[in-house]
Scaffold this active site. Structure first.
Site: not given
Lengths: 78, 232
Positions: B87, B204, B206
């Site tokens: 990002c 994302h 994660e």
């Protein structure tokens, strides 16, 4: 010396902000097209030789002020 | 496995990165303030997290790219070390010239948060080796500037050298403008540098690794990294 750097999106790069403002102007009944939004950066640069000052501003553009993938700039010594 | 997570003023996905790498994966994960000039000794992966570094002033990632720690991140990348930017981290890597291109405002003008599907385009990278080419996985996006852009000639080069790691797609893996949330050229969601050790992506992974918090579509990236480290 006073220097003004004008940063514009390159032609062909989508400018959603410009599009939104154009839509706003149309809402008021203004006939307008190709609205593009840029950025003005004014600064004081030490020096008395306009060419030298312009060269410094150009170096600043290359290092930080402009992303050449999407932007172009013009430099004016005021 | 040692991971460094550089934190800038305005980073807000740093804790997601620390949670994923540290708590879920159990890796030795160290937050590193942007004013530091050295990464921790023996750092294997630098995870540049998302957020709004320096308030997105000038251009997203432009100021963070100049932070003291970034010189050492470049040194790490130049010596073949792994760097993952997610990002705003992707934007920072582009501004730092570790990756080509730029991320413009989304075509819709809106901040978009949504679950998207990605197709693996390269399965031979340290970030993708536990996945298969063509595999589809689901991860969230949350950004206003994810519209990947490159000069047309450079885009041809990027595609020709296999620089695209992930592309937005349908659940079934179909590619096309209808499946691109932000207007990104060629539906590009993530790219790698020529050497294949620096990856930037807007979605994302994660945020999709802990079953307690939801789907775990992002695990493929981290399993790949685990494999890469096991073989390093």
């Amino acid at each position: 010396m006073k220097v003004r750097v004008s940063v514009q999106l390159k032609p062909g790069i989508l400018d959603p902000q410009g599009k939104a403002v154009e839509g706003g102007l149309h809402g008021f009944g203004f006939e307008v097209e190709h609205v593009r939004i840029g950025r003005l950066i004014d600064m004081d640069v030490p020096g008395t030789d306009p060419e030298e000052v312009k060269a410094k501003a150009l170096a600043m553009c290359e290092k930080l002020l402009v992303n050449p993938v999407m932007e172009k700039a013009s430099i004016e010594v005021l | 496995m040692r991971v460094a997570v550089p934190i800038f003023p305005g980073s807000n996905c740093d804790h997601d990165a620390l949670h994923a790498c540290g708590t879920v994966l159990g890796w030795d994960t160290i937050p590193v303030w942007h004013q530091e000039t050295r990464l921790p000794e023996n750092t294997e992966l630098v995870f540049v997290p998302g957020g709004f570094s320096y308030g997105d002033y000038l251009r997203c990632g432009a100021i963070a790219a100049l932070a003291p720690i970034m010189a050492d991140v470049k040194r790490h990348a130049d010596s073949g070390g792994l760097v993952l930017g997610v990002c705003n981290g992707f934007q920072i890597l582009c501004e730092a010239h570790l990756l080509p291109g730029a991320l413009l405002r989304n075509e819709s003008l809106r901040f978009i948060h949504a679950d998207v599907h990605l197709r693996v385009e390269r399965a031979d990278l340290p970030f993708t080796r536990a996945m298969k080419a063509g595999e589809v996985f689901q991860v969230p996006i949350a950004h206003a500037e994810g519209n990947f852009t490159l000069d047309p000639a450079d885009l041809v080069d990027l595609e020709a050298r296999g620089g695209v790691a992930f592309r937005y797609c349908s659940r079934a893996g179909e590619i096309g403008a209808a499946h691109v949330p932000n207007g990104a050229m060629n539906g590009i969601a993530g790219i790698v540098n020529l050497r294949g050790n620096v990856l930037g992506m807007m979605p994302h992974p994660e945020r999709a690794v802990d079953p307690k918090l939801g789907p775990t579509g992002g695990l493929g990236v981290f399993r790949s990294l685990a494999e890469a480290f096991a073989h390093a």
